[in-house]
Design a protein around this motif. Sequence first.
Motif, PDB file in Angstrom:
ATOM      1  N   LEU A 191       0.823  -1.203   0.000  1.00 11.71           N
ATOM      2  CA  LEU A 191       0.000   0.000   0.000  1.00 11.71           C
ATOM      3  C   LEU A 191       0.862   1.260   0.000  1.00 11.71           C
ATOM      4  O   LEU A 191       1.843   1.344   0.732  1.00 11.71           O
ATOM      5  CB  LEU A 191      -0.910   0.030   1.240  1.00 11.71           C
ATOM      6  CG  LEU A 191      -1.924  -1.103   1.345  1.00 11.71           C
ATOM      7  CD1 LEU A 191      -2.600  -1.066   2.711  1.00 11.71           C
ATOM      8  CD2 LEU A 191      -2.960  -1.001   0.228  1.00 11.71           C
ATOM      9  N   ASN A 192       0.487   2.211  -0.831  1.00 11.42           N
ATOM     10  CA  ASN A 192       1.078   3.546  -0.816  1.00 11.42           C
ATOM     11  C   ASN A 192      -0.035   4.548  -0.570  1.00 11.42           C
ATOM     12  O   ASN A 192      -1.208   4.265  -0.851  1.00 11.42           O
ATOM     13  CB  ASN A 192       1.760   3.873  -2.142  1.00 11.42           C
ATOM     14  CG  ASN A 192       3.055   3.112  -2.315  1.00 11.42           C
ATOM     15  OD1 ASN A 192       3.853   3.009  -1.400  1.00 11.42           O
ATOM     16  ND2 ASN A 192       3.255   2.576  -3.499  1.00 11.42           N
ATOM     17  N   VAL A 193       0.319   5.711  -0.079  1.00  9.08           N
ATOM     18  CA  VAL A 193      -0.643   6.785   0.158  1.00  9.08           C
ATOM     19  C   VAL A 193      -0.448   7.832  -0.930  1.00  9.08           C
ATOM     20  O   VAL A 193       0.682   8.211  -1.249  1.00  9.08           O
ATOM     21  CB  VAL A 193      -0.449   7.404   1.554  1.00  9.08           C
ATOM     22  CG1 VAL A 193      -1.424   8.553   1.776  1.00  9.08           C
ATOM     23  CG2 VAL A 193      -0.626   6.328   2.631  1.00  9.08           C
ATOM     24  N   VAL A 194      -1.565   8.272  -1.487  1.00  7.97           N
ATOM     25  CA  VAL A 194      -1.546   9.261  -2.558  1.00  7.97           C
ATOM     26  C   VAL A 194      -2.213  10.541  -2.060  1.00  7.97           C
ATOM     27  O   VAL A 194      -3.300  10.493  -1.491  1.00  7.97           O
ATOM     28  CB  VAL A 194      -2.306   8.748  -3.805  1.00  7.97           C
ATOM     29  CG1 VAL A 194      -2.187   9.742  -4.952  1.00  7.97           C
ATOM     30  CG2 VAL A 194      -1.802   7.374  -4.227  1.00  7.97           C
ATOM     31  N   ASP A 195      -1.541  11.652  -2.255  1.00  9.50           N
ATOM     32  CA  ASP A 195      -2.126  12.966  -1.990  1.00  9.50           C
ATOM     33  C   ASP A 195      -2.321  13.655  -3.332  1.00  9.50           C
ATOM     34  O   ASP A 195      -1.465  13.568  -4.216  1.00  9.50           O
ATOM     35  CB  ASP A 195      -1.214  13.820  -1.105  1.00  9.50           C
ATOM     36  CG  ASP A 195      -1.557  13.717   0.364  1.00  9.50           C
ATOM     37  OD1 ASP A 195      -2.725  13.456   0.691  1.00  9.50           O
ATOM     38  OD2 ASP A 195      -0.653  13.902   1.194  1.00  9.50           O
ATOM     39  N   GLY A 196      -3.433  14.336  -3.455  1.00  6.01           N
ATOM     40  CA  GLY A 196      -3.724  15.051  -4.688  1.00  6.01           C
ATOM     41  C   GLY A 196      -5.070  15.727  -4.580  1.00  6.01           C
ATOM     42  O   GLY A 196      -5.418  16.264  -3.534  1.00  6.01           O
ATOM     43  N   TRP A 197      -5.833  15.630  -5.661  1.00  4.47           N
ATOM     44  CA  TRP A 197      -7.132  16.299  -5.706  1.00  4.47           C
ATOM     45  C   TRP A 197      -8.171  15.442  -6.406  1.00  4.47           C
ATOM     46  O   TRP A 197      -7.855  14.643  -7.286  1.00  4.47           O
ATOM     47  CB  TRP A 197      -7.032  17.607  -6.491  1.00  4.47           C
ATOM     48  CG  TRP A 197      -6.132  18.609  -5.868  1.00  4.47           C
ATOM     49  CD1 TRP A 197      -6.464  19.568  -4.963  1.00  4.47           C
ATOM     50  CD2 TRP A 197      -4.733  18.752  -6.088  1.00  4.47           C
ATOM     51  NE1 TRP A 197      -5.359  20.292  -4.607  1.00  4.47           N
ATOM     52  CE2 TRP A 197      -4.282  19.810  -5.287  1.00  4.47           C
ATOM     53  CE3 TRP A 197      -3.800  18.082  -6.887  1.00  4.47           C
ATOM     54  CZ2 TRP A 197      -2.961  20.223  -5.260  1.00  4.47           C
ATOM     55  CZ3 TRP A 197      -2.495  18.490  -6.857  1.00  4.47           C
ATOM     56  CH2 TRP A 197      -2.082  19.545  -6.048  1.00  4.47           C
ATOM     57  N   VAL A 198      -9.411  15.652  -5.999  1.00  9.75           N
ATOM     58  CA  VAL A 198     -10.577  15.234  -6.772  1.00  9.75           C
ATOM     59  C   VAL A 198     -11.217  16.548  -7.194  1.00  9.75           C
ATOM     60  O   VAL A 198     -11.660  17.324  -6.345  1.00  9.75           O
ATOM     61  CB  VAL A 198     -11.557  14.376  -5.945  1.00  9.75           C
ATOM     62  CG1 VAL A 198     -12.859  14.153  -6.706  1.00  9.75           C
ATOM     63  CG2 VAL A 198     -10.920  13.036  -5.596  1.00  9.75           C
ATOM     64  N   GLY A 199     -11.176  16.826  -8.482  1.00 14.03           N
ATOM     65  CA  GLY A 199     -11.567  18.159  -8.944  1.00 14.03           C
ATOM     66  C   GLY A 199     -10.578  19.162  -8.391  1.00 14.03           C
ATOM     67  O   GLY A 199      -9.372  19.004  -8.539  1.00 14.03           O
ATOM     68  N   HIS A 200     -11.088  20.160  -7.686  1.00 15.53           N
ATOM     69  CA  HIS A 200     -10.223  21.175  -7.079  1.00 15.53           C
ATOM     70  C   HIS A 200     -10.125  21.011  -5.565  1.00 15.53           C
ATOM     71  O   HIS A 200      -9.645  21.899  -4.873  1.00 15.53           O
ATOM     72  CB  HIS A 200     -10.748  22.575  -7.420  1.00 15.53           C
ATOM     73  CG  HIS A 200     -10.735  22.847  -8.885  1.00 15.53           C
ATOM     74  ND1 HIS A 200      -9.579  22.991  -9.606  1.00 15.53           N
ATOM     75  CD2 HIS A 200     -11.743  22.963  -9.780  1.00 15.53           C
ATOM     76  CE1 HIS A 200      -9.864  23.204 -10.867  1.00 15.53           C
ATOM     77  NE2 HIS A 200     -11.179  23.187 -11.010  1.00 15.53           N
ATOM     78  N   ILE A 201     -10.573  19.863  -5.056  1.00 17.73           N
ATOM     79  CA  ILE A 201     -10.601  19.630  -3.614  1.00 17.73           C
ATOM     80  C   ILE A 201      -9.438  18.718  -3.221  1.00 17.73           C
ATOM     81  O   ILE A 201      -9.290  17.620  -3.768  1.00 17.73           O
ATOM     82  CB  ILE A 201     -11.942  19.013  -3.187  1.00 17.73           C
ATOM     83  CG1 ILE A 201     -13.085  19.964  -3.555  1.00 17.73           C
ATOM     84  CG2 ILE A 201     -11.952  18.707  -1.691  1.00 17.73           C
ATOM     85  CD1 ILE A 201     -14.461  19.393  -3.360  1.00 17.73           C
ATOM     86  N   PRO A 202      -8.595  19.157  -2.265  1.00 20.52           N
ATOM     87  CA  PRO A 202      -7.503  18.288  -1.806  1.00 20.52           C
ATOM     88  C   PRO A 202      -8.066  16.966  -1.283  1.00 20.52           C
ATOM     89  O   PRO A 202      -9.111  16.939  -0.632  1.00 20.52           O
ATOM     90  CB  PRO A 202      -6.854  19.095  -0.674  1.00 20.52           C
ATOM     91  CG  PRO A 202      -7.243  20.501  -0.935  1.00 20.52           C
ATOM     92  CD  PRO A 202      -8.609  20.441  -1.562  1.00 20.52           C
ATOM     93  N   HIS A 203      -7.346  15.893  -1.572  1.00 16.56           N
ATOM     94  CA  HIS A 203      -7.854  14.574  -1.211  1.00 16.56           C
ATOM     95  C   HIS A 203      -6.681  13.625  -0.973  1.00 16.56           C
ATOM     96  O   HIS A 203      -5.582  13.840  -1.496  1.00 16.56           O
ATOM     97  CB  HIS A 203      -8.750  14.056  -2.341  1.00 16.56           C
ATOM     98  CG  HIS A 203      -9.630  12.918  -1.948  1.00 16.56           C
ATOM     99  ND1 HIS A 203     -10.610  13.034  -0.993  1.00 16.56           N
ATOM    100  CD2 HIS A 203      -9.680  11.643  -2.385  1.00 16.56           C
ATOM    101  CE1 HIS A 203     -11.236  11.878  -0.868  1.00 16.56           C
ATOM    102  NE2 HIS A 203     -10.674  11.017  -1.699  1.00 16.56           N
ATOM    103  N   THR A 204      -6.919  12.573  -0.200  1.00 11.58           N
ATOM    104  CA  THR A 204      -5.926  11.544   0.098  1.00 11.58           C
ATOM    105  C   THR A 204      -6.591  10.181  -0.048  1.00 11.58           C
ATOM    106  O   THR A 204      -7.735  10.009   0.378  1.00 11.58           O
ATOM    107  CB  THR A 204      -5.397  11.713   1.544  1.00 11.58           C
ATOM    108  OG1 THR A 204      -4.872  13.035   1.684  1.00 11.58           O
ATOM    109  CG2 THR A 204      -4.305  10.714   1.858  1.00 11.58           C
ATOM    110  N   TRP A 205      -5.884   9.227  -0.639  1.00 13.44           N
ATOM    111  CA  TRP A 205      -6.413   7.891  -0.834  1.00 13.44           C
ATOM    112  C   TRP A 205      -5.259   6.897  -0.924  1.00 13.44           C
ATOM    113  O   TRP A 205      -4.103   7.291  -0.839  1.00 13.44           O
ATOM    114  CB  TRP A 205      -7.318   7.835  -2.075  1.00 13.44           C
ATOM    115  CG  TRP A 205      -6.627   8.114  -3.378  1.00 13.44           C
ATOM    116  CD1 TRP A 205      -6.178   7.198  -4.277  1.00 13.44           C
ATOM    117  CD2 TRP A 205      -6.308   9.401  -3.941  1.00 13.44           C
ATOM    118  NE1 TRP A 205      -5.593   7.825  -5.349  1.00 13.44           N
ATOM    119  CE2 TRP A 205      -5.670   9.178  -5.174  1.00 13.44           C
ATOM    120  CE3 TRP A 205      -6.498  10.714  -3.523  1.00 13.44           C
ATOM    121  CZ2 TRP A 205      -5.225  10.213  -5.991  1.00 13.44           C
ATOM    122  CZ3 TRP A 205      -6.045  11.743  -4.336  1.00 13.44           C
ATOM    123  CH2 TRP A 205      -5.430  11.487  -5.549  1.00 13.44           C
TER     124      TRP A 205
END
Length: 157
Positions: free
Chosen positions: A87-101
Amino acid sequence: MNDPRNNPIDNLYLQNEFLDQDSQSFNPEFKSILGAINKDDFIEECELNPVVSYNEAVKLACRRATMYLLFAVANHPKLGAPYLQSLNVVDGWVGHIPHTWLMYNNQFFVDMTLAQFTDAPIPETAILPIEKAGNVYTVQYVLTWKQWVDLESQQKH
């Protein structure tokens, strides 16, 4: 919510791209990891409001959901810490909203809080092959689970 043609999550739902835990695409290790996820336990552990809809309960909870998933896998009696290596953790966005998955073996995105971005009845633990998820997620960076936990432990919330 929005016209499904304008929401990439709705489009993926309409195209039946979300995988469920019984999918033949998953190896036994990944099915075991998914078996560690318990939505009710997640809501309780993260002190989310169980009275409101799942979408509302998880709004702004993506970082807690990611930590919960890592904790659930590490503490699962049949899994344990060695399974975290996939497992790795990804930080980024969904649309223009910051998100982590989470990302599993560079093949799948696993996200307990993606449902907040759509009214479509996507799975509460959304699983997408990475090649299908390009219109939903924008990746800023990918960290090992340990790097991410170390960074989170240094944050003041």
